[in-house]
Design a protein around this motif. Structure first.
Motif, PDB file in Angstrom:
ATOM      1  N   SER A  84       0.830  -1.212   0.000  1.00 47.42           N
ATOM      2  CA  SER A  84       0.000   0.000   0.000  1.00 47.42           C
ATOM      3  C   SER A  84       0.863   1.261   0.000  1.00 47.42           C
ATOM      4  CB  SER A  84      -0.924  -0.004   1.217  1.00 47.42           C
ATOM      5  OG  SER A  84      -1.778  -1.129   1.206  1.00 47.42           O
ATOM      6  N   THR A  87       2.337   1.743  -3.437  1.00 44.92           N
ATOM      7  CA  THR A  87       1.266   2.132  -4.362  1.00 44.92           C
ATOM      8  C   THR A  87       0.912   3.603  -4.204  1.00 44.92           C
ATOM      9  OG1 THR A  87       0.347  -0.115  -4.313  1.00 44.92           O
ATOM     10  CG2 THR A  87      -1.092   1.647  -5.085  1.00 44.92           C
ATOM     11  N   THR A  91       1.792   6.363  -7.097  1.00 47.80           N
ATOM     12  CA  THR A  91       0.598   6.982  -7.682  1.00 47.80           C
ATOM     13  C   THR A  91       0.625   8.490  -7.510  1.00 47.80           C
ATOM     14  OG1 THR A  91      -0.713   4.993  -7.219  1.00 47.80           O
ATOM     15  CG2 THR A  91      -1.922   7.015  -7.674  1.00 47.80           C
ATOM     16  N   ALA A 125     -10.400  -3.731 -12.676  1.00 50.79           N
ATOM     17  CA  ALA A 125      -9.238  -4.615 -12.805  1.00 50.79           C
ATOM     18  C   ALA A 125      -9.648  -6.028 -13.228  1.00 50.79           C
ATOM     19  CB  ALA A 125      -8.471  -4.658 -11.497  1.00 50.79           C
ATOM     20  N   GLN A 152      -1.817  -1.840  -9.513  1.00 50.86           N
ATOM     21  CA  GLN A 152      -2.650  -0.975  -8.688  1.00 50.86           C
ATOM     22  C   GLN A 152      -2.397   0.500  -8.998  1.00 50.86           C
ATOM     23  OE1 GLN A 152      -1.980  -2.100  -4.596  1.00 50.86           O
ATOM     24  NE2 GLN A 152      -3.288  -3.910  -4.746  1.00 50.86           N
ATOM     25  N   GLY A 156      -5.195   3.137 -10.557  1.00 50.61           N
ATOM     26  CA  GLY A 156      -5.527   4.293  -9.731  1.00 50.61           C
ATOM     27  C   GLY A 156      -5.166   5.626 -10.350  1.00 50.61           C
ATOM     28  N   HIS A 212      -7.897   1.606  -0.936  1.00 54.82           N
ATOM     29  CA  HIS A 212      -8.182   0.682  -2.043  1.00 54.82           C
ATOM     30  C   HIS A 212      -7.110  -0.403  -2.141  1.00 54.82           C
ATOM     31  CE1 HIS A 212      -8.156  -0.684  -6.281  1.00 54.82           C
ATOM     32  NE2 HIS A 212      -9.470  -0.593  -6.161  1.00 54.82           N
ATOM     33  N   SER A 213      -5.845  -0.004  -2.010  1.00 58.09           N
ATOM     34  CA  SER A 213      -4.771  -0.990  -2.079  1.00 58.09           C
ATOM     35  C   SER A 213      -4.779  -1.905  -0.867  1.00 58.09           C
ATOM     36  CB  SER A 213      -3.415  -0.269  -2.187  1.00 58.09           C
ATOM     37  OG  SER A 213      -2.347  -1.184  -2.150  1.00 58.09           O
ATOM     38  N   SER A 216      -7.389  -4.556  -1.390  1.00 61.59           N
ATOM     39  CA  SER A 216      -7.360  -5.260  -2.668  1.00 61.59           C
ATOM     40  C   SER A 216      -7.168  -6.760  -2.465  1.00 61.59           C
ATOM     41  CB  SER A 216      -6.245  -4.697  -3.550  1.00 61.59           C
ATOM     42  OG  SER A 216      -6.185  -5.381  -4.782  1.00 61.59           O
ATOM     43  N   VAL A 219      -5.994  -8.731  -7.390  1.00 59.93           N
ATOM     44  CA  VAL A 219      -4.658  -8.605  -7.973  1.00 59.93           C
ATOM     45  C   VAL A 219      -3.611  -9.365  -7.159  1.00 59.93           C
ATOM     46  CG1 VAL A 219      -2.838  -6.976  -8.609  1.00 59.93           C
ATOM     47  CG2 VAL A 219      -5.227  -6.430  -9.097  1.00 59.93           C
TER      48      VAL A 219
END
Length: 283
Positions: A84, A87, A91, A125, A152, A156, A212-213, A216, A219
């Motif tokens: 996370s 990510t 991002t 996804a 991810q 995103g 969100h990560s 998840s 994935v």
């Protein structure tokens, strides 16, 4: 005159009371599953089946202590934090730079490229999991952190760029003009002006991406094969057998693993609200 004034005052009060009751109903609807999950972790499996929503008759604290004292739980938490955190970092870096370009730099095909990126919001996804798996395999990233992080980040980017671009676009153009006159480059303007002013929206986007990560499942399930790399959503499978599941332990496990996201939201709540409402009122 007095009657009309009374009616005018009673109207907003009635609307305000309705809003309070509506928000209270929504709060109860949202909080009830969370409370039931926390309390379910203190029950035995038999009591959970007969009394799923009430207070435990016998508080089984060992459900929580048993999870906290196992090394596997901390390995899962470590993996989730790494995945996370990477990510969110990647991002925010890529989305903020792209949003700055789309909001302050004019170039041929800008609208077309932005619309192309926005189309990423239309495809979850799950619809691209097979070609995504093949591409990650060809890159040699299967069964690694980056095999989960990079997909991810890709999924995103669309939402992150849209939120950041709206905030960047609301910043006065005079700031950029003054910076260019003073000899500041686009990179310097982005680094020393845009980013310090964008903390609310960066906190908003970062929190959304982190949650969100953190939650998840699909994935990581497809990209990871080694137990030592599993994040917490895959760790739930330990408490589920072929024909039955230890639901009391699952609820205790879920309670312990959602605490970081709840704490993050509480800490960043002020910035999240400021970021989401930025630009809503003009003038």
């Amino acid at each position: 005159m007095n009657e009309s004034s009374t009616l005018e005052r009673s109207g907003p009060d009635g609307i305000g009371l309705f809003k309070v009751l509506f928000l209270a109903a929504v709060a109860v609807f949202v909080i009830t599953p969370l409370v039931a999950t926390v309390l379910g972790g203190f029950k035995s499996l038999g009591e959970l089946r007969t009394n799923p929503f009430g207070l435990p008759q016998h508080w089984v604290v060992e459900n929580y202590f048993g999870i906290l004292t196992t090394s596997r739980y901390w390995v899962l938490m470590r993996n989730s934090l790494i995945i996370s955190g990477l990510t969110v970092l990647l991002t925010l870096i890529t989305a903020s730079m792209a949003a700055f370009v789309f909001s302050h730099i004019r170039f041929f095909g800008r609208a077309l490229l932005l619309n192309y990126i926005t189309m990423g919001l239309l495809f979850p996804a799950a619809t691209a999991i097979l070609p995504l798996f093949i591409k990650v395999r060809d890159l040699g990233l299967l069964d690694s952190y980056f095999g989960v992080v990079l997909p991810q980040v890709a999924f995103g980017l669309a939402m992150s760029i849209l939120l950041l671009r709206r905030f960047f676009k609301d910043l006065p153009d005079e700031l950029l003009e003054a910076a260019l006159v003073d000899g500041c480059s686009y990179v310097g303007f982005f680094r020393f002006v845009i980013l310090p002013l964008s903390r609310p929206i960066l906190a908003t986007v970062g929190t959304i991406i982190f949650v969100h990560s953190w939650n998840s499942y699909l994935v990581p399930l497809v990209m990871l094969n080694t137990d030592s790399l599993y994040p917490w959503p895959l760790g739930i499978m330990v408490y589920q057998g072929e024909y039955s599941a230890d639901w009391h332990l699952i609820l205790a496990f879920i309670t312990l693993t959602i605490l970081p996201t709840v704490f993050l939201f509480l800490v960043a709540q002020k910035h999240i609200i400021a970021g989401l409402t930025a630009g809503a009122v003009k003038g």
